[in-house]
Design an enzyme around this catalytic site. Structure first.
Site, PDB file in Angstrom:
ATOM      1  N   ASP A 445      87.620 119.301  -0.557  1.00  0.00           N
ATOM      2  CA  ASP A 445      88.111 117.987  -0.975  1.00  0.00           C
ATOM      3  C   ASP A 445      87.987 117.809  -2.485  1.00  0.00           C
ATOM      4  O   ASP A 445      87.254 118.534  -3.168  1.00  0.00           O
ATOM      5  CB  ASP A 445      87.328 116.889  -0.245  1.00  0.00           C
ATOM      6  CG  ASP A 445      88.192 115.682   0.097  1.00  0.00           C
ATOM      7  OD1 ASP A 445      89.217 115.475  -0.580  1.00  0.00           O
ATOM      8  OD2 ASP A 445      87.831 114.937   1.026  1.00  0.00           O
ATOM      9  N   ASP A 513      95.343 110.625   4.018  1.00  0.00           N
ATOM     10  CA  ASP A 513      94.258 109.943   4.728  1.00  0.00           C
ATOM     11  C   ASP A 513      94.791 108.910   5.714  1.00  0.00           C
ATOM     12  O   ASP A 513      94.045 108.401   6.544  1.00  0.00           O
ATOM     13  CB  ASP A 513      93.328 109.237   3.730  1.00  0.00           C
ATOM     14  CG  ASP A 513      92.343 110.192   3.074  1.00  0.00           C
ATOM     15  OD1 ASP A 513      92.234 111.346   3.533  1.00  0.00           O
ATOM     16  OD2 ASP A 513      91.679 109.778   2.101  1.00  0.00           O
TER      17      ASP A 513
END
Length: 690
Positions: A445, A513
Site C-alpha cells: 500500500d 477502496d
C-alpha cells in the site's frame, strides 16, 4: 518487424494491423511519417519525399512534424527534451547511427558530449517507445525534462479526447470531450500515479464501442508524470508524455551516467474503443503482467471485518469461514505489526505485534495453509509513523524541508526511498519478513502523497521524485527475485498507483477502496478501457455498505459485480448467516468455473453503466461469459435485450447454468441476444459453441 529503406534513412515498424514510419532528412531532422493502418515500405518512402510546408511568419515547418522535438533551434512546440549544462541550455542534435534487431529499432544522436537514443519496439499492435539520455562529456548535465515520446496524429477534423479522471473512491471514470486549440495537460504532482488521472489518453473523431479509429497512449511510470495533448495552430495534434509534472528538473547526470525514461506506449486500432481495449489487454497479458497466464485466486481480506482490532485467534476464525466458502487466499490486512492499534503508530516497524501474534506470523500461516488456502499480508513500506521505533531512530530518513513543519496525512510521513540506507533497511525488513513465515502474497500500500519533498544536504534534492520510484521498482524486483513464489498487489488508498510500470512488477492491483457494487460498475468500466480483468481486484463486502454510502444491495448483485475481475471477499464473514454463506459458496464455485474466460478472455462492453441495464461479455475460444446488472427499471418497461459480440452468428451456442442460485437468470433469444429476467438485479450466463 522493422523495415529499412536502402538509404538507411526511412524506417517502418509493422504490427499485425498497424504501421509506424519515420524518416531522417539530410539536415538530421527526424520527421514522423505515418501512424495508422499497415503500409508498405514503398509507401513510407513516398511519404518521406513530400516537402515540408513553406515559410510562414512566426511559425516553424518542423512543428507538429518532428518525431521527438527538443528545446533549441527553430522549434516552438512543447519540447520532449530540455537539457542544461554549465555553458548552455537546449540541444542541437546530429544523427550518429541506427541499429535494428527483431522488432526493436534504436536511433542514436549526439550533441556536445550528450547522447540521445530513441527506442522503438513493436509488441503486437502496441508500439513501445522510450529514450536514453547519456552524459559522455566531462561536465555535469542537468535534465530539466526528458519525455519518453512524442506521438503525432494524422490530420483529421473534429478530434475528441477521452481520458480517465477521478478521486479517492471514484477512480477511473471515463470522460470524453472535443479537443480544442492549445494544450490539454493531465498528470500527477503527488509523487505517485494518483487517483485523479490514469496515465492514458485516447483520441478519435467518430469512433464507437466497436467501430472507428482510436489512437491511444499509456505511460508506464508510478511517480509524478505528465501527458500533454496539443492541438497546434495548424490543427495538427501531438501527444507528449513522461516522468515529472513540470520542467523544474528531473536529474543531473555526472560524466558516464545515463537516464532511461519509462515506456510511453501507443496503439492504433480501427475496431473502436472495444477493439483498442482488447489490444491493450492482450499486450499486457503477453508482455507486461508477470505470470499473466496464471489465473489469480479468490481471496479474503480481513480489513473491513476487523480494521485494526485483530488477533491470531480471530484471524483463524475468519480463515475457517473463508475456507468453507471456497476462498483460496487469506490476507491479513493492517494491524499485525509493531504498535499498530490505530493509524497513529507502528508504520516502519515490520515485525509481528507480540501481543497479537506471540509466535510471529508462522503459526497462522501454517494454519491457513492447512485449511487449503494461501496466506497473505498487508504492508506499507514507503511510509512511517512518527510514533514508531524507526522514526525515533532515524527522523532524518523522511522527506522534509529544513525549517518547515512536516505535514502529516493519515498520521504518517513519507520515507525518502531515494536514500540508499533507507533502501537497505526496507530490504532487510521485508526479506526477513518473507523468510520468517510462509507468505504467498503481499498487498503493498501507499496511503499518502508527497507534500514535503525535501532532502536537506543533498546537492540536487529534486532527484528524489525520480529516484524514489526507481528505488521502489528495484526493491520490488529484488524481492520478487529472492521470493519467486510470492505474489504482489499494488494498492494506494485504492487506485492511486495503477500504471504500466507498477503493473510490470505486480500480479494485480487494488482498483478502488470503493466496494459498493453499483459504484464499481462505472469504475470498472473506465479501468477496462486500458487494463484487463486479470489484474482488477474486486471485493464482495457487507450490505449496507457502512464504509462508504450505506447502500443496500443483494448478495447476488455484489458477487456478479466483483466477478467482473479478480474476485475477492472483504465482508465480515463472522456476521454472515448460514444462508448467505451457502449462497456465497455457490457464487465462488461458479466464479472458479468461469475464471479462465474472465481473466484471460477478450472483453466486450455490451452496455455501459449509465443507468438501466449494464452488461459485459468475455470470450475465450468457444466459450463466453456474460455478466449483466439491472441498475434501475422505470414505468414497468421490459428489460432490453443485449446483442452479444465476438460470436459466430451462424453457429449454435449452448447456454449452461450452474446451481439453483443461477438457474433461469438469462433467456436466450434468436442466437445472439440475451435478456435479463425482470425479477433479477444481476445475472451470469455461460455459452459454449456446439
Amino acid at each position: 518487424m522493422v523495415d529499412i529503406a536502402e538509404n538507411g534513412r526511412t524506417w517502418l515498424l509493422t504490427g499485425p494491423t498497424s504501421g509506424y514510419a519515420l524518416h531522417l532528412t539530410e539536415e538530421h531532422e527526424l520527421l514522423h511519417l505515418h501512424w495508422g493502418p499497415r503500409i508498405a515500405l514503398a509507401d513510407a518512402e513516398a511519404l518521406a519525399v513530400r516537402p515540408l510546408p513553406g515559410y510562414r511568419p512566426f511559425e516553424s515547418p518542423l512543428d507538429g512534424r518532428e518525431e521527438y522535438p527538443v528545446e533549441g533551434g527553430p522549434r516552438f512546440v512543447r519540447p520532449a527534451l530540455s537539457v542544461r549544462t554549465d555553458e548552455r541550455r537546449g540541444t542541437e542534435w546530429a544523427f550518429e547511427a541506427y541499429d535494428a534487431e527483431g522488432d526493436e529499432l534504436r536511433l542514436r544522436f549526439r550533441d556536445d558530449g550528450v547522447s540521445l537514443t530513441l527506442h522503438y519496439r513493436m509488441r503486437g499492435d502496441v508500439l513501445e517507445r522510450w529514450v536514453t539520455v547519456g552524459n559522455e562529456g566531462d561536465a555535469r548535465v542537468e535534465l530539466l525534462r526528458a519525455d519518453a515520446a512524442t506521438w503525432t496524429l494524422p490530420d483529421r477534423d473534429g478530434w475528441r479526447l477521452s481520458q480517465l479522471h477521478g478521486r479517492w473512491a471514484a477512480e477511473s471514470l471515463l470522460t470524453s470531450a472535443p479537443l480544442t486549440y492549445g494544450d490539454k495537460v493531465i498528470g500527477s504532482r503527488r509523487g505517485h500515479t494518483g487517483h485523479q488521472h490514469l496515465p492514458w489518453v485516447a483520441l478519435h473523431t467518430d469512433a464507437g464501442e466497436e467501430h472507428g479509429e482510436v489512437y491511444g497512449c499509456a505511460l508506464g511510470w508510478s511517480g509524478s508524470w505528465r501527458i500533454a495533448v496539443s492541438q497546434l495552430p495548424d490543427a495538427r495534434v501531438q501527444i507528449t508524455g513522461g516522468a515529472g509534472y513540470d520542467d523544474s528538473g528531473l536529474l543531473t547526470l555526472a560524466p558516464g551516467e545515463s537516464y532511461t525514461t519509462p515506456v510511453f506506449a501507443g496503439l492504433w486500432s480501427d475496431g473502436g474503443f472495444g477493439g483498442a481495449s482488447r489490444a491493450w489487454h492482450a499486450y499486457q497479458r503477453a508482455h507486461v503482467i508477470p505470470d499473466a497466464d496464471r489465473d489469480r485466486p479468490v481471496l479474503f481480506n480481513s480489513w473491513e471485518a476487523t480494521t485494526f482490532d485483530i488477533s491470531e485467534e480471530q484471524q483463524a476464525t475468519l480463515a475457517r469461514r473463508a475456507a468453507a466458502i471456497g476462498v483460496e487466499l487469506f490476507v491479513v490486512d493492517d494491524g499485525w505489526f509493531g504498535a499498530r492499534t490505530s493509524d497513529r503508530a507502528g508504520l516502519g516497524d515490520w515485525t509481528p505485534n507480540p501481543d497479537r501474534f506471540p509466535n510471529g506470523l508462522k503459526p497462522l500461516a501454517d494454519y491457513v495453509h492447512a485449511l487449503g488456502m494461501q496466506f497473505g499480508i498487508w504492508v506499507e513500506p514507503e511510509m512511517v509513523n512518527p510514533d514508531s521505533d524507526l522514526y525515533r531512530a532515524h527522523p532524518d530518513w523522511v522527506q522534509y524541508q529544513s525549517g518547515r513543519e512536516r505535514t502529516e496525512f493519515r498520521n504518517q510521513l513519507v520515507l525518502n526511498l531515494a536514500r540508499e540506507d533507507v533502501q537497505e533497511y526496507l530490504w532487510q525488513q521485508l526479506d526477513g519478513l518473507l523468510s520468517s513465515a510462509p507468505v504467498d502474497y503481499v498487498k503493498w500500500d501507499f496511503n499518502r502523497c508527497f507534500t514535503d519533498a525535501g532532502w536537506p544536504g543533498e546537492p540536487y534534492p529534486q532527484r528524489l521524485w525520480v529516484d524514489h520510484v526507481r528505488a521502489f521498482y528495484a526493491l520490488l524486483d529484488r524481492l520478487r527475485a529472492a521470493h519467486p513464489g510470492v505474489a504482489f498487489e499494488s494498492c494506494s488508498g485504492g487506485g492511486g498507483r495503477i500504471d504500466l510500470g507498477v503493473m510490470s512488477r505486480t500480479d494485480q492491483v487494488w482498483t478502488s477502496d470503493n466496494t459498493d457494487p453499483l459504484d464499481r460498475l462505472a469504475i470498472q468500466h473506465g479501468f477496462s478501457q486500458i487494463h484487463p480483468a486479470r489484474v482488477m481486484a474486486a471485493w464482495v463486502t457487507d450490505s449496507p455498505n457502512t464504509q462508504l454510502n450505506g447502500r443496500v444491495s443483494s448478495l447476488r448483485f455484489r458477487f456478479v459485480s466483483a466477478m467482473a475481475g479478480v474476485l475477492g471477499v472483504g465482508g465480515d464473514l463472522s456476521e454472515w448467516t448460514e444462508e448467505e454463506l451457502a449462497e456465497a459458496r455457490q457464487w465462488v464455485e461458479l466464479y472458479k468455473e468461469i475464471r479462465p474466460v474472465v481473466q484471460q478472455g477478450d472483453l466486450y462492453r455490451l452496455r455501459p453503466p449509465e443507468g438501466g441495464l449494464s452488461a459485459v461479455q468475455y470470450t475465450l475460444g468457444d466459450e463466453s461469459v456474460v455478466l449483466a446488472w439491472l441498475q434501475a427499471q422505470r414505468y414497468g418497461e421490459p428489460v432490453p435485450a443485449v446483442r452479444l459480440r465476438g460470436l459466430d452468428p451462424t453457429a449454435s451456442y449452448e447456454c449452461r447454468e450452474t446451481g439453483e442460485v443461477h438457474r433461469g437468470a438469462v433467456l436466450l433469444h434468436h442466437g445472439l441476444d440475451t435478456r435479463l429476467r425482470g425479477d433479477l438485479d444481476a445475472a451470469v450466463v455461460r455459452l459454449r459453441r456446439i
